[in-house]
Design a protein around this motif. Structure first.
Motif, PDB file in Angstrom:
ATOM      1  N   LEU A 358      16.190   5.104   4.951  1.00  0.00           N
ATOM      2  CA  LEU A 358      17.011   4.423   4.017  1.00  0.00           C
ATOM      3  C   LEU A 358      16.829   4.216   2.448  1.00  0.00           C
ATOM      4  CD1 LEU A 358      17.999   1.166   6.115  1.00  0.00           C
ATOM      5  CD2 LEU A 358      19.460   3.530   6.023  1.00  0.00           C
ATOM      6  N   TYR A 359      15.680   4.499   1.932  1.00  0.00           N
ATOM      7  CA  TYR A 359      15.484   4.418   0.804  1.00  0.00           C
ATOM      8  C   TYR A 359      15.058   5.486  -0.175  1.00  0.00           C
ATOM      9  CZ  TYR A 359      16.263  -0.788   1.471  1.00  0.00           C
ATOM     10  OH  TYR A 359      16.947  -2.019   1.523  1.00  0.00           O
ATOM     11  N   GLY A 360      14.546   6.438   0.820  1.00  0.00           N
ATOM     12  CA  GLY A 360      14.027   7.884   0.151  1.00  0.00           C
ATOM     13  C   GLY A 360      12.578   7.745  -0.158  1.00  0.00           C
ATOM     14  N   ALA A 361      12.052   8.397  -0.852  1.00  0.00           N
ATOM     15  CA  ALA A 361      10.761   8.530  -1.393  1.00  0.00           C
ATOM     16  C   ALA A 361      10.220   7.398  -1.998  1.00  0.00           C
ATOM     17  CB  ALA A 361      10.558   9.595  -2.584  1.00  0.00           C
ATOM     18  N   ASP A 362       8.901   7.108  -1.872  1.00  0.00           N
ATOM     19  CA  ASP A 362       8.171   6.041  -2.251  1.00  0.00           C
ATOM     20  C   ASP A 362       8.328   4.645  -1.371  1.00  0.00           C
ATOM     21  OD1 ASP A 362       8.012   7.749  -4.470  1.00  0.00           O
ATOM     22  OD2 ASP A 362       9.752   7.032  -5.618  1.00  0.00           O
ATOM     23  N   ALA A 363       8.881   4.540  -0.294  1.00  0.00           N
ATOM     24  CA  ALA A 363       8.986   3.580   0.331  1.00  0.00           C
ATOM     25  C   ALA A 363       8.250   3.981   1.635  1.00  0.00           C
ATOM     26  CB  ALA A 363      10.532   3.142   0.952  1.00  0.00           C
ATOM     27  N   PHE A 364       6.936   4.166   1.202  1.00  0.00           N
ATOM     28  CA  PHE A 364       6.023   4.972   1.838  1.00  0.00           C
ATOM     29  C   PHE A 364       5.304   4.052   3.212  1.00  0.00           C
ATOM     30  CE2 PHE A 364       1.865   6.983   2.781  1.00  0.00           C
ATOM     31  CZ  PHE A 364       2.424   8.530   2.862  1.00  0.00           C
TER      32      PHE A 364
END
Length: 897
Positions: A358-364
């Motif tokens: 849902l939030y893309g890159a970096d919501a790792f």
């Protein structure tokens, strides 16, 4: 007047009765306590015990105010025939500017007409009674017949129709109102005939059908309805408890029960924030199981979730009301620079597990979302404090509302000194970078925010927040140990517009500038160049969501987004850079059966430096064992894209050897870091006296980006074999080597779990405890060689325990204890041959004890407190290079108005 006094007496008596008859245990958590009172009140109202039900509803509102409670109190008063009290509470409800305000105004008008008609009938009855002679009065009274015959009621309706027709011809509002009153009178008489008795105190008001939306933040995607069930108006139904049920919005971008969330969640409540006394949101995250919190300098925290913490941690996406405050150019979040006050934070939602779907890159490894109160919903306040370490803090927030417009203004200043005072004019071996060598952190901030209800269902929200003249101490990468940011500015402006048919437009702009350098400069040595930098990030997203029935209920959402990134004037890079990013996502929540829910999400991201489109899927199945307990299974995938620092770095490494340096080099061909997660969890909040969660997970981590590629130059390189192997005139030095970013070839597996319980055993007491176990290791032992094979930078065991107490006479107390087992870090050190080498550092286990004692005065409008941090284990370090964390105390005073 006598009726009014009688009503007040009855209410006072039932409130006393309710307090005596309430079960002696009561939860300390105000939301849970208010929920229990609300449930009891709605049950009593549904059973016809209106006075006792109103008493419990009033107790719920006094515990934790919510406009929907006012609505239900007003309805209960109307059903009791106490129209004056009903109108008063409906009008108080309207002060919250609810979405059904027009409908409620119509209800008030109808109640007023009903009350006037009843008063007229009562006066007629009293006049008729006065004309009876004593003989008639002495005779047995006959039972009253119907208020009117069917023929008479039909005649009244015919008259209303004729007057209404005349009103249309003459365009007379007066005649229209008269026709409406006649129809209302006819309906009232018909109802009285159906009841078989004359109008009296038991006469019912028209049943309202509206209600306010549950409190939440529209910017985070919370979609709250305005129907009767959502307002808790079904007196005998389950929806009545929804007013105070816990909701999370970060896991799925709309409001849902934590039991239905696709990820395990923890909510740090407003009560937790107030009672602990912490002013940095990161310090509050220690309460959550599985969260890694590492303080390397005063007020600077590196935070990760379920392992993988590091200096300048880049694995967690931090949001304010759903808007990113992640520093894209660096891959970190500076909590100390956020331009907000914790006093305005309603709650902090911690989502554990990958969320790129849902939030893309970096919501790792997860999300931290700081959710503030809607403008105009909270009190205005002023807070001041001071203590050891030259700590000073002063802040204020002004909230207000005018019709459909809510606003909030805030600002403040705070500062504190280093734990370890290592600089000063008396030292000859180093020169301080900052003007005040002992000042670790300082910040001025200002914020403004508006929320405006444009029309029926349309809401616009916007604001500007800025922290200026900020200074912060942190740990850099590689051999960059103590780094100081000076004259820093972080600003965020945003606009969000949501429509009643499910369309939402969100946009924000982040700006950061300042200059940074080594905290201490060694005279005559090669030092990191002092650099000014400027970052801009602009983000726009359009989302459409809708609930549909296609064989089974679906809650679907689709969104598209664009992000622009820019970095300039940063001498640590090879030049200025701009990037354009595009994204789209789709989510569907399918209610397969009453207890079974399937949630599917997928997102596509286009990064200018990565090959192809990055696809991030997530799927979860939730099975409700009971109404208040659930078991969940989730499979998710996430990625972290390379930052500007990792892609474009060109930095001389500091070294005390005159004439020699090592060059830090970026890599344009890095692959994104990847994680695949498998999770199963169980949680229950069925009881008002305890909540339990248990989670287990297995992760696979690939392509970790490490600053480990050391290449030592040879004489052949200096003879023309390497473009970087040449004498640097601006440095007066030869580079011994280059040090660059690479993707680690090894795959790491992570195994872990969390178990937590929160108990509310007796009045005013709230106890929580949680435990986390985590192990990260190479999936195959041969994948990693040397020092990295033994690295354990995440503690195997972590324990958090806390107690809160709220007394009825104003005393508050909070104690939080945290313990983490030992760690082993592999970090880079100076090497005279290659410039850089790797060395292992042991970090012993440590304990943290924080406490606060407060006292509320002046009807809770004045609150005094004393906060103590790190009370039992001073001088411990939370990273081998971090400052020894000292014991500190702070006194506070806060006034609300």
């Amino acid at each position: 007047m006598e009726n009014r006094l009688a009503s007040l007496a009855i209410t006072a008596a039932t409130l006393s009765l309710a307090s005596m008859q309430s079960p002696s245990p009561a939860s300390a958590d105000v939301r849970t306590e208010a929920r229990r009172y609300f449930r009891q009140g709605m049950t009593l109202v549904a059973e016809g015990e209106l006075d006792r039900g109103i008493a419990f509803l009033q107790q719920a509102y006094d515990t934790l105010p919510h406009p929907n409670v006012l609505f239900n109190i007003a309805r209960a008063y109307a059903e009791a025939g106490r129209f004056e009290d009903s109108i008063e509470y409906f009008e108080r409800y309207l002060e919250s500017d609810p979405p059904d305000r027009d409908e409620v105004r119509g209800i008030i008008d109808a109640i007023r007409e009903r009350a006037a008609a009843q008063q007229a009938r009562d006066e007629e009855a009293r006049a008729a009674e006065a004309t009876r002679d004593d003989t008639e009065a002495a005779e047995p009274a006959e039972q009253p017949g119907p208020a009117a015959t069917p023929e008479e009621i039909a005649a009244i309706e015919d008259s209303a129709t004729q007057i209404d027709a005349l009103a249309e011809v003459t365009e007379s509002d007066t005649l229209r109102q008269r026709a409406d009153r006649l129809r209302e009178l006819a309906r009232s008489l018909r109802e009285r005939n159906a009841l078989g008795s004359a109008a009296g105190p038991s006469e019912r008001a028209p049943a309202p059908t509206g209600g306010a939306e549950p409190t939440g933040n529209a910017d985070t995607g919370e979609r709250a309805g305005g129907g009767a069930q959502e307002a808790g108006l079904d007196l005998g139904g389950e929806a009545a408890s929804d007013v105070y049920e816990e909701r999370v919005v970060s896991a799925s971008r709309f409001a849902q029960s934590p039991l239905d969330s696709p990820n395990s969640t923890t909510t740090v409540t407003g009560q937790d924030i107030r009672l602990t006394g912490h002013t940095n949101p990161a310090a509050l995250l220690r309460r959550a199981a599985g969260v890694e919190v590492m303080e390397v300098a005063p007020q600077h925290y590196d935070v990760s979730i379920r392992g993988l913490n590091q200096r300048l941690s880049n694995k967690v996406l931090v949001l304010i009301d759903g808007r990113s405050v992640y520093l894209d150019f660096l891959g970190a979040t500076f909590f100390e620079m956020l331009p907000l006050a914790v006093e305005d934070v309603e709650r902090i939602e911690v989502i554990r597990g990958p969320a790129s779907a849902l939030y893309g890159a970096d919501a790792f490894t997860g999300i931290v979302n700081l959710i503030t109160r809607d403008p105009g919903e909270g009190p205005s306040w002023v807070s001041v404090g001071g203590g050891s370490g030259s700590t000073v803090r002063a802040a204020t927030g002004i909230d207000g509302r005018s019709g459909g417009l809510g606003y909030r203004l805030g600002g403040g200043y705070e500062q504190t000194d280093h734990y370890e005072l290592s600089g000063g004019p008396s030292r000859l071996d180093v020169e301080p970078f900052a003007e005040d060598a002992n000042r670790a952190y300082a910040k001025k901030w200002f914020s403004s925010e508006l929320r405006y209800r444009i029309g029926e269902g349309w809401v616009a929200r916007g604001g500007v927040a800025i922290s200026a003249d900020s200074s912060a101490s942190l740990q850099g990468i590689s051999r960059l140990r103590d780094v100081q940011l000076e004259d820093g500015t972080f600003a965020q402006s945003f606009v969000t517009v949501s429509a009643p048919f499910g369309l939402t437009l969100r946009s924000f702009w982040n700006h950061l500038d300042g200059h940074a350098g080594q905290t201490q400069v060694v005279p005559g040595a090669i030092n990191v160049v002092t650099s000014t930098l400027s970052q801009d990030v602009a983000d726009v997203e359009l989302e459409y969501s809708r609930e549909v029935d296609l064989l089974v209920p679906h809650n679907a959402a689709i969104g598209v987004g664009y992000r622009f990134k820019s970095i300039r004037d940063w001498d640590w890079l090879d030049g200025d850079h701009r990037e354009h990013h595009f994204s789209a996502y789709l989510q569907d929540i399918v209610q397969l059966a009453d207890p079974l829910r399937l949630q599917l999400s997928v997102r596509a991201d286009r990064h200018p430096l990565l090959d192809g489109v990055q696809i991030s899927p997530r799927g979860s199945v939730v099975f409700r064992l009971t109404e208040g307990s659930a078991i969940r299974g989730t499979v998710g995938y996430a990625f972290r894209s390379p930052t500007f620092l990792e892609s474009y770095l060109e930095l001389r490494n500091p070294t005390p050897v005159r004439g020699a340096t090592a060059l830090g080099i970026g890599n344009h061909e890095l692959e994104p870091e990847r994680i695949t997660s498998f999770e199963i969890g169980y949680s229950t909040s069925e009881s008002d006296y305890f909540a339990v969660e248990v989670n287990a997970y297995y992760n696979l981590v690939d392509n970790q980006i490490l600053f480990t590629d050391v290449y030592g130059f040879t004489l052949g390189d200096f003879a023309g074999g390497h473009p970087l192997a040449e004498y640097r005139e601006e440095l007066g030095a030869f580079p011994l080597s280059t040090l660059g970013f690479v993707n680690e070839e090894a795959t790491f597996r992570q195994i872990g779990g969390e178990a937590g319980i929160r108990v509310f055993p007796v009045t005013g007491l709230d106890v929580y405890a949680n435990y986390a176990v985590h192990d990260t290791a190479p999936a195959t032992e041969d994948d990693v060689q040397g020092a990295r094979a033994d690295e354990r930078r995440t503690s195997l065991h972590k324990v958090n325990v806390g107690v809160q107490y709220r007394s009825g006479f104003g005393l508050d107390a909070s104690v939080d204890f945290h313990w983490v087992s030992g760690q082993e870090w592999v970090e880079q050190v100076l090497d005279l041959e290659t410039g850089v080498a790797f060395r292992s550092f042991d970090l012993p286990s440590y304990s943290i004890l924080n406490a606060r004692v407060g006292y509320r005065l002046m009807d809770d409008h004045l609150e005094l407190g004393v906060v103590g941090t790190n009370l039992i284990d001073p001088e411990h370090r939370e990273h081998p290079f971090g400052q020894p964390v000292d014991r500190r105390f702070m006194g506070t005073a806060m006034v609300t108005f």
